[in-house]
Write a protein that holds these residues in place. Sequence first.
Motif, PDB file in Angstrom:
ATOM      1  N   GLY A 122       0.823  -0.998  -0.101  1.00  0.00           N
ATOM      2  CA  GLY A 122      -0.083  -0.088  -0.058  1.00  0.00           C
ATOM      3  C   GLY A 122       0.735   1.325  -0.199  1.00  0.00           C
ATOM      4  O   GLY A 122       0.316   2.470  -0.160  1.00  0.00           O
ATOM      5  N   PHE A 123       2.110   1.270   0.130  1.00  0.00           N
ATOM      6  CA  PHE A 123       2.929   2.473  -0.014  1.00  0.00           C
ATOM      7  C   PHE A 123       3.203   2.789  -1.437  1.00  0.00           C
ATOM      8  O   PHE A 123       3.015   2.222  -2.100  1.00  0.00           O
ATOM      9  CB  PHE A 123       4.420   1.983   0.700  1.00  0.00           C
ATOM     10  N   MET A 124       3.294   4.228  -1.600  1.00  0.00           N
ATOM     11  CA  MET A 124       3.402   4.772  -2.724  1.00  0.00           C
ATOM     12  C   MET A 124       4.878   4.403  -3.306  1.00  0.00           C
ATOM     13  O   MET A 124       5.917   4.837  -2.182  1.00  0.00           O
ATOM     14  CB  MET A 124       3.183   6.343  -3.100  1.00  0.00           C
ATOM     15  N   LEU A 125       5.391   4.158  -4.328  1.00  0.00           N
ATOM     16  CA  LEU A 125       6.526   3.715  -4.949  1.00  0.00           C
ATOM     17  C   LEU A 125       6.950   4.764  -5.891  1.00  0.00           C
ATOM     18  O   LEU A 125       6.524   5.298  -6.858  1.00  0.00           O
ATOM     19  CB  LEU A 125       6.508   2.528  -5.612  1.00  0.00           C
ATOM     20  N   PHE A 126       8.348   5.380  -5.600  1.00  0.00           N
ATOM     21  CA  PHE A 126       8.842   6.431  -6.596  1.00  0.00           C
ATOM     22  C   PHE A 126      10.229   6.089  -6.938  1.00  0.00           C
ATOM     23  O   PHE A 126      11.138   5.265  -6.198  1.00  0.00           O
ATOM     24  CB  PHE A 126       9.033   7.905  -5.661  1.00  0.00           C
ATOM     25  N   LYS A 128      13.146   8.191  -7.567  1.00  0.00           N
ATOM     26  CA  LYS A 128      13.539   9.450  -7.240  1.00  0.00           C
ATOM     27  C   LYS A 128      12.125  10.477  -6.917  1.00  0.00           C
ATOM     28  O   LYS A 128      11.482  10.206  -6.185  1.00  0.00           O
ATOM     29  CB  LYS A 128      14.461  10.330  -8.119  1.00  0.00           C
ATOM     30  N   GLU A 129      12.052  11.444  -7.904  1.00  0.00           N
ATOM     31  CA  GLU A 129      10.735  11.951  -7.971  1.00  0.00           C
ATOM     32  C   GLU A 129       9.608  11.756  -8.704  1.00  0.00           C
ATOM     33  O   GLU A 129       8.543  12.084  -8.688  1.00  0.00           O
ATOM     34  CB  GLU A 129      11.013  13.686  -8.173  1.00  0.00           C
ATOM     35  N   ILE A 130       9.863  10.614  -9.698  1.00  0.00           N
ATOM     36  CA  ILE A 130       8.998  10.024 -10.402  1.00  0.00           C
ATOM     37  C   ILE A 130       7.831   8.868  -9.572  1.00  0.00           C
ATOM     38  O   ILE A 130       8.227   8.116  -9.099  1.00  0.00           O
ATOM     39  CB  ILE A 130       9.670   9.387 -11.651  1.00  0.00           C
ATOM     40  N   LYS A 131       6.573   9.401  -9.773  1.00  0.00           N
ATOM     41  CA  LYS A 131       5.792   8.440  -8.910  1.00  0.00           C
ATOM     42  C   LYS A 131       5.455   7.203  -9.964  1.00  0.00           C
ATOM     43  O   LYS A 131       5.199   7.334 -11.159  1.00  0.00           O
ATOM     44  CB  LYS A 131       4.370   9.318  -8.648  1.00  0.00           C
ATOM     45  N   GLN A 162      18.567  -3.417  -1.406  1.00  0.00           N
ATOM     46  CA  GLN A 162      19.169  -2.066  -0.495  1.00  0.00           C
ATOM     47  C   GLN A 162      19.819  -1.131  -1.403  1.00  0.00           C
ATOM     48  O   GLN A 162      19.656  -0.077  -1.059  1.00  0.00           O
ATOM     49  CB  GLN A 162      20.243  -2.585   0.393  1.00  0.00           C
ATOM     50  N   GLN A 163      20.601  -1.556  -2.571  1.00  0.00           N
ATOM     51  CA  GLN A 163      21.239  -0.610  -3.554  1.00  0.00           C
ATOM     52  C   GLN A 163      20.389   0.325  -4.114  1.00  0.00           C
ATOM     53  O   GLN A 163      20.910   1.468  -4.350  1.00  0.00           O
ATOM     54  CB  GLN A 163      22.432  -1.194  -4.155  1.00  0.00           C
ATOM     55  N   TYR A 164      19.227   0.222  -4.247  1.00  0.00           N
ATOM     56  CA  TYR A 164      18.373   0.837  -4.920  1.00  0.00           C
ATOM     57  C   TYR A 164      17.510   1.839  -3.834  1.00  0.00           C
ATOM     58  O   TYR A 164      16.964   2.881  -4.208  1.00  0.00           O
ATOM     59  CB  TYR A 164      17.365   0.229  -5.778  1.00  0.00           C
ATOM     60  N   VAL A 165      17.321   1.586  -2.586  1.00  0.00           N
ATOM     61  CA  VAL A 165      16.733   2.358  -1.658  1.00  0.00           C
ATOM     62  C   VAL A 165      17.173   3.544  -1.386  1.00  0.00           C
ATOM     63  O   VAL A 165      18.473   3.546  -0.739  1.00  0.00           O
ATOM     64  CB  VAL A 165      16.280   1.319  -0.417  1.00  0.00           C
ATOM     65  N   ILE A 166      16.615   4.752  -1.397  1.00  0.00           N
ATOM     66  CA  ILE A 166      17.121   5.843  -1.136  1.00  0.00           C
ATOM     67  C   ILE A 166      16.514   6.039   0.289  1.00  0.00           C
ATOM     68  O   ILE A 166      17.027   6.693   1.301  1.00  0.00           O
ATOM     69  CB  ILE A 166      16.781   7.202  -1.825  1.00  0.00           C
ATOM     70  N   LYS A 167      15.207   5.994   0.489  1.00  0.00           N
ATOM     71  CA  LYS A 167      14.536   6.360   1.726  1.00  0.00           C
ATOM     72  C   LYS A 167      13.172   5.506   1.741  1.00  0.00           C
ATOM     73  O   LYS A 167      12.305   5.408   0.769  1.00  0.00           O
ATOM     74  CB  LYS A 167      14.241   7.815   1.762  1.00  0.00           C
ATOM     75  N   ILE A 168      12.712   4.876   2.830  1.00  0.00           N
ATOM     76  CA  ILE A 168      11.586   4.476   3.266  1.00  0.00           C
ATOM     77  C   ILE A 168      10.899   5.479   4.034  1.00  0.00           C
ATOM     78  O   ILE A 168      11.339   5.650   5.461  1.00  0.00           O
ATOM     79  CB  ILE A 168      11.652   2.945   3.988  1.00  0.00           C
ATOM     80  N   ASP A 169       9.741   6.007   3.919  1.00  0.00           N
ATOM     81  CA  ASP A 169       9.306   7.213   4.512  1.00  0.00           C
ATOM     82  C   ASP A 169       7.814   6.633   5.506  1.00  0.00           C
ATOM     83  O   ASP A 169       6.936   6.422   4.630  1.00  0.00           O
ATOM     84  CB  ASP A 169       8.804   8.187   3.785  1.00  0.00           C
ATOM     85  N   TRP A 170       8.057   5.878   6.416  1.00  0.00           N
ATOM     86  CA  TRP A 170       7.049   5.251   7.127  1.00  0.00           C
ATOM     87  C   TRP A 170       5.825   6.187   7.409  1.00  0.00           C
ATOM     88  O   TRP A 170       4.535   5.545   7.215  1.00  0.00           O
ATOM     89  CB  TRP A 170       7.568   4.648   8.505  1.00  0.00           C
ATOM     90  N   GLU A 171       6.085   7.416   7.856  1.00  0.00           N
ATOM     91  CA  GLU A 171       5.061   8.234   8.316  1.00  0.00           C
ATOM     92  C   GLU A 171       4.149   8.741   6.995  1.00  0.00           C
ATOM     93  O   GLU A 171       2.909   8.482   7.257  1.00  0.00           O
ATOM     94  CB  GLU A 171       5.654   9.546   8.859  1.00  0.00           C
ATOM     95  N   LYS A 173       4.006   6.872   4.057  1.00  0.00           N
ATOM     96  CA  LYS A 173       3.958   5.636   3.377  1.00  0.00           C
ATOM     97  C   LYS A 173       4.452   5.792   1.916  1.00  0.00           C
ATOM     98  O   LYS A 173       3.784   5.540   0.868  1.00  0.00           O
ATOM     99  CB  LYS A 173       2.224   5.076   3.460  1.00  0.00           C
ATOM    100  N   LYS A 174       5.824   5.982   1.959  1.00  0.00           N
ATOM    101  CA  LYS A 174       6.569   6.118   0.447  1.00  0.00           C
ATOM    102  C   LYS A 174       7.676   5.362   0.721  1.00  0.00           C
ATOM    103  O   LYS A 174       8.400   5.457   1.681  1.00  0.00           O
ATOM    104  CB  LYS A 174       6.749   7.410   0.392  1.00  0.00           C
ATOM    105  N   ILE A 175       7.990   4.665  -0.471  1.00  0.00           N
ATOM    106  CA  ILE A 175       9.376   4.256  -0.638  1.00  0.00           C
ATOM    107  C   ILE A 175      10.035   4.902  -1.897  1.00  0.00           C
ATOM    108  O   ILE A 175       9.534   5.146  -2.931  1.00  0.00           O
ATOM    109  CB  ILE A 175       9.327   2.722  -0.759  1.00  0.00           C
ATOM    110  N   ILE A 176      11.271   5.544  -1.921  1.00  0.00           N
ATOM    111  CA  ILE A 176      11.973   6.110  -2.761  1.00  0.00           C
ATOM    112  C   ILE A 176      12.962   5.540  -3.047  1.00  0.00           C
ATOM    113  O   ILE A 176      13.976   5.283  -2.310  1.00  0.00           O
ATOM    114  CB  ILE A 176      12.286   7.802  -2.334  1.00  0.00           C
ATOM    115  N   LEU A 177      13.185   5.023  -4.505  1.00  0.00           N
ATOM    116  CA  LEU A 177      14.300   4.489  -5.046  1.00  0.00           C
ATOM    117  C   LEU A 177      15.089   5.115  -6.059  1.00  0.00           C
ATOM    118  O   LEU A 177      14.470   5.870  -6.634  1.00  0.00           O
ATOM    119  CB  LEU A 177      13.745   2.953  -5.490  1.00  0.00           C
ATOM    120  N   ASP A 178      16.051   4.683  -6.319  1.00  0.00           N
ATOM    121  CA  ASP A 178      17.014   5.163  -7.552  1.00  0.00           C
ATOM    122  C   ASP A 178      17.295   3.998  -8.338  1.00  0.00           C
ATOM    123  O   ASP A 178      18.111   3.222  -8.107  1.00  0.00           O
ATOM    124  CB  ASP A 178      18.499   5.832  -6.822  1.00  0.00           C
ATOM    125  N   LEU A 179      16.421   3.803  -9.132  1.00  0.00           N
ATOM    126  CA  LEU A 179      16.267   2.421 -10.117  1.00  0.00           C
ATOM    127  C   LEU A 179      17.412   2.777 -11.121  1.00  0.00           C
ATOM    128  O   LEU A 179      17.508   3.908 -11.817  1.00  0.00           O
ATOM    129  CB  LEU A 179      15.071   2.328 -10.765  1.00  0.00           C
TER     130      LEU A 179
END
Length: 189
Positions: A122-126, A128-131, A162-171, A173-179
């Motif tokens: 249910g988290f939103m996946l990004f 970088k800035e692209i949803k 792990q190498q793609y994960v920039i941040k998991i924002d629990w508050e 509900k976002k995961i920001i990756l660098d794909l």
Amino acid sequence: MDKVKASSLENQVVVGKVRDSHGLKGELFVVTNLTPPPSWIEELKEFTLLIQTPIENGKHEEQIKKFEIKKIRPHKTGFIVKADQIDDRNTSDSYKGAVFYIEKSYLDSQKGEGIYLQEVKGFMLFDKEIKIGIISGFSTNNAQDLLQTEYQGHSVSIPFVQQYVIKIDWENKKIILDLPEGLLESQIS
């Protein structure tokens, strides 16, 4: 499924499916998409099965049963479980294909532990800035866990490493990756 049945699964989550019987004494072989062996396996005291029995015209009758665990252990791509109420192979055979549920609380990671995939459903996946989209499920390619989502009208699988994960924002509900460049495009073309 009626409301009574649905409410009995309210605080539970699917962790696998009964693939087969194991042995002659009523053990079940449960396959799971969780990375084996799950850390909660030794703590688990009970589970619930959702059993679908074909009736007519492609319809199914659904039944929910709770079981207490006598023994449980990791096995191949899942685990073997022995329940108090299942005493022989014929009975365990009758549960083939049943969906295996446990209490959600078993899938809450503690500080310093790795996370359970179910925690980010249910988290939103990004990228970088692209949803990209909302995480709807999970799979694996045997080398890594994959996050399932919809992107530009296509179902895509995103490696959750792990190498793609920039941040998991629990508050939020976002995961920001660098794909890697082209990873998303290769799945929608």
